[in-house]
Write a protein that holds these residues in place. Structure first.
Motif, mmCIF file in Angstrom:
data_model
loop_
_atom_site.group_PDB
_atom_site.id
_atom_site.type_symbol
_atom_site.label_atom_id
_atom_site.label_comp_id
_atom_site.label_asym_id
_atom_site.label_seq_id
_atom_site.Cartn_x
_atom_site.Cartn_y
_atom_site.Cartn_z
ATOM 1 N N ALA A 41 78.807 57.934 91.035
ATOM 2 C CA ALA A 41 78.721 57.097 89.839
ATOM 3 C C ALA A 41 78.972 58.050 88.804
ATOM 4 N N PRO A 42 79.755 57.396 87.733
ATOM 5 C CA PRO A 42 79.934 57.955 86.548
ATOM 6 C C PRO A 42 78.514 58.700 85.683
ATOM 7 N N VAL A 43 78.529 59.635 85.095
ATOM 8 C CA VAL A 43 77.440 60.232 84.371
ATOM 9 C C VAL A 43 77.592 60.185 83.107
ATOM 10 N N THR A 44 76.745 59.321 82.232
ATOM 11 C CA THR A 44 76.831 59.083 80.872
ATOM 12 C C THR A 44 76.223 60.271 80.202
ATOM 13 N N VAL A 45 76.981 60.984 79.478
ATOM 14 C CA VAL A 45 76.584 62.205 78.765
ATOM 15 C C VAL A 45 76.115 62.039 77.270
ATOM 16 N N LEU A 46 76.915 61.212 76.904
ATOM 17 C CA LEU A 46 76.593 60.502 75.280
ATOM 18 C C LEU A 46 76.348 59.335 75.423
ATOM 19 N N SER A 67 72.838 68.609 76.092
ATOM 20 C CA SER A 67 72.300 67.500 75.313
ATOM 21 C C SER A 67 73.638 66.770 75.278
ATOM 22 N N GLY A 68 74.961 67.598 75.080
ATOM 23 C CA GLY A 68 75.926 66.858 74.838
ATOM 24 C C GLY A 68 76.613 67.242 73.434
ATOM 25 N N LYS A 69 76.116 68.294 72.915
ATOM 26 C CA LYS A 69 76.632 68.940 71.512
ATOM 27 C C LYS A 69 78.095 69.317 71.344
ATOM 28 N N SER A 70 78.067 70.209 72.514
ATOM 29 C CA SER A 70 79.760 70.712 72.529
ATOM 30 C C SER A 70 80.433 69.485 72.860
ATOM 31 N N THR A 71 80.286 68.359 73.762
ATOM 32 C CA THR A 71 80.893 67.154 74.041
ATOM 33 C C THR A 71 81.099 66.375 72.483
ATOM 34 N N HIS A 238 70.041 63.459 78.166
ATOM 35 C CA HIS A 238 70.326 62.759 79.418
ATOM 36 C C HIS A 238 69.856 61.316 79.251
ATOM 37 N N PRO A 239 70.533 60.439 78.689
ATOM 38 C CA PRO A 239 72.085 60.947 78.021
ATOM 39 C C PRO A 239 71.753 61.350 76.643
ATOM 40 N N GLY A 240 72.731 61.998 76.160
ATOM 41 C CA GLY A 240 72.556 62.551 74.482
ATOM 42 C C GLY A 240 72.422 61.078 73.814
ATOM 43 N N ARG A 241 71.299 61.090 72.969
ATOM 44 C CA ARG A 241 71.372 60.042 71.991
ATOM 45 C C ARG A 241 70.872 60.545 70.799
ATOM 46 N N LEU A 242 71.414 60.106 69.491
ATOM 47 C CA LEU A 242 71.096 60.714 68.100
ATOM 48 C C LEU A 242 69.649 59.936 67.841
#
Ligand code: ADP
Ligand code: MG
Length: 485
Positions: A41-46, A67-71, A238-242
């Motif tokens: 299943a897809p993984v939600t990164v952001l 955490s998804g910063k580079s993304t 996990h996932p990246g959230r602000l």
């Protein structure tokens, strides 16, 4: 060091007059997923990111590794597409590569066969200048960044800090509107990093360099964010959230030793701590130091805290990459400092980065050895008991503690079910990748084995690449004969 300028063959388009008040870059309700390991299943990164880079600001995005910063940076640069939501440049949807920004990466990416001058020249490709103008631009950038005299040197002749400067010069000559930096100082020694940070701030403040309006800095270094940024955004994992936005009102040049600076660092620390080590609801078993002391090696009534009360007990939680010795070291520090220590003081005391410190504390907390009310780390009764116990008893206690974790329950159940109690490590790696897609399975596997070995639960035969149950692990009253598998 390295820099990579996002190159394109055309100059950046003019900004339409009516779009001048819009943010330079904006992520609106952006989510990003990657397809799961092995077609899972897809993984939600952001998840639902709303973030803008405003004219004239230095924005820092602060978060832990993974955490998804580079993304987020790649989304802004148009190097990857959002799964949901919109990426806007001056209010209009971004299509293709964002030619208004340049990126400085952490990794060294200069062309080794080009001189300093030629490496910087690469950043000029999209500006279509004549040779004389190019020379002027390059000289100016090199002077600005303190590299005059090194025009004809090759990267391998330069120190890490100087290579980093070449990277900056290359990004600057592209005259980006937004200079994006992805952990640009983390590969440098402390003094060089400090020096370059100051130069970046000066550069932005001087804003003499045509076109440069804003800086977007990705970092996991809190003090760096407080030193540079006008606005700090904290992202959780996990996932990246602000999560938190902190406006930094400190005047430049900033004094890292000032009370105000330290207070803001503390504020950011506290915000991150609250995210990573949230205080649990009231039922958390926080054994106060007064209730237990080193002299009172009383068996804990409850042992490690039960996860089941959280309502999401079925969830498999990852384990932080913390060696058992480090966890024991933490307990010793707590003993030393009268049962409790502030997490920032702890970080300073053990001389590790805050993120690393937090990982160790988190590990100890998952094992029920410490508790983390607010920003404090407090030894639990179970922690005292563990610390006071002789090595063999420690192992038994550690085993009880890890067996409360879903990951270990699954690991041992899997081995129990195998006909000969042996399972190929590859299978575990694959399962870990599916269960905990945000983690690096090999690293997690290593920690799992290290903890499992200490607990005398499992062992790993590296040659055969096989995991198996520790022989004496069934008996609770083990005399722990020297463990030879
Ligand atoms: P950070 O920069 O904060 O360390 P990243 O943005 O690099 O984080 O990565 C965030 C998460 O997305 C990580 O769990 C990483 O493994 C995952 N990830 C990044 N790029 C890809 C990709 N191309 N395919 C699958 N997963 C990815
Ligand atoms: Mg990154």
């Amino acid at each position: 060091m390295s820099v990579e300028t996002v190159l394109a063959d055309r100059p950046a388009p003019e900004v339409p007059r009516d779009a001048r008040s819009a943010p330079l870059i904006e992520l609106r309700h952006v989510s990003k997923s990657y397809s799961g390991a092995g077609g899972g299943a897809p993984v939600t990164v952001l998840d639902d990111i709303n973030l803008d880079v405003r004219d004239g600001e230095m924005l820092a995005l602060l978060g832990q590794s993974g955490s998804g910063k580079s993304t987020i940076l790649r989304l802004m640069a148009g190097l990857t597409e959002a799964s949901q939501g919109a990426v806007l440049s001056h209010g209009s949807p971004l299509s293709g590569v964002n030619r208004r920004l340049a990126i400085v990466f952490q990794s060294f990416a200069l062309y080794p066969w080009l001189t300093v001058q030629e490496n910087v020249q690469v950043g000029l490709i999209q500006r279509r200048l004549d040779t004389r103008q190019e020379k002027e631009e390059i000289d100016r950038a090199l002077e600005l960044i303190g590299l005059t005299g090194y025009e004809n040197a090759y990267p391998k002749q330069l120190s890490g800090g100087m290579r980093q400067r070449v990277g900056f010069a290359r990004a600057l000559v592209a005259q980006p509107e937004v200079l994006c930096m992805d952990e640009p100082f983390s590969a440098l020694d402390v003094l060089t990093a400090e020096n370059l940070r100051t130069q970046v701030v000066d550069l932005w403040r001087g804003s003499g360099h045509a076109g440069l309006k804003s800086i977007f800095l990705v970092t996991h270094n809190i003090a760096e964010a407080v030193f540079i940024a006008t606005r700090i955004v904290i992202i959780s994992s996990h996932p990246g959230r602000l999560r938190t936005v902190i406006v930094n009102p400190l005047p430049y040049p900033r004094d890292v030793n000032s009370r105000q600076f330290m207070a803001l660092v503390d504020q950011v620390h506290a915000a991150i701590t609250a995210l990573v080590l949230p205080d649990e609801p009231s039922d958390a078993v926080a054994v106060r130091p007064a209730d237990a002391g080193p002299g009172r090696a009383v068996a804990p009534a409850e042992g490690p805290r039960e996860e089941a009360t959280s309502g999401i007990s079925a969830r498999v939680e990852t384990i932080p990459n913390a060696p058992v010795e480090t966890i024991v070291g933490l307990l010793e520090i707590l003993e030393d400092s009268q049962e409790t220590i502030n997490v920032f003081d702890l970080s300073a005391r053990i001389g590790r980065e805050f993120g690393e410190t937090i990982a160790i504390v988190k590990a100890a907390e998952m094992l029920g050895l410490v508790d983390t009310p607010k920003d404090d780390v407090v030894m639990t009764q179970f922690g005292w008991y563990f610390l006071a116990a002789p090595e063999t008893a420690r192992k038994t206690l550690f085993r009880q503690a890890v067996m409360k974790l879903r990951l270990f329950q699954m690991l041992t159940a899997r081995l129990d079910a195998a006909p000969d109690g042996r399972v190929d490590a590859g299978i575990f790696l694959e399962e870990l990748g599916t269960l905990l897609p945000y983690d690096q399975p090999p690293k997690l596997f290593q920690t799992l084995i290290a903890w499992g070995r200490y607990a005398e639960l499992v062992d790993f035969d590296q040659n055969a690449n096989v995991v198996y149950l520790h022989e004496a692990s069934e008996s609770d009253d083990d005399e722990a004969g020297e463990a030879s598998p």
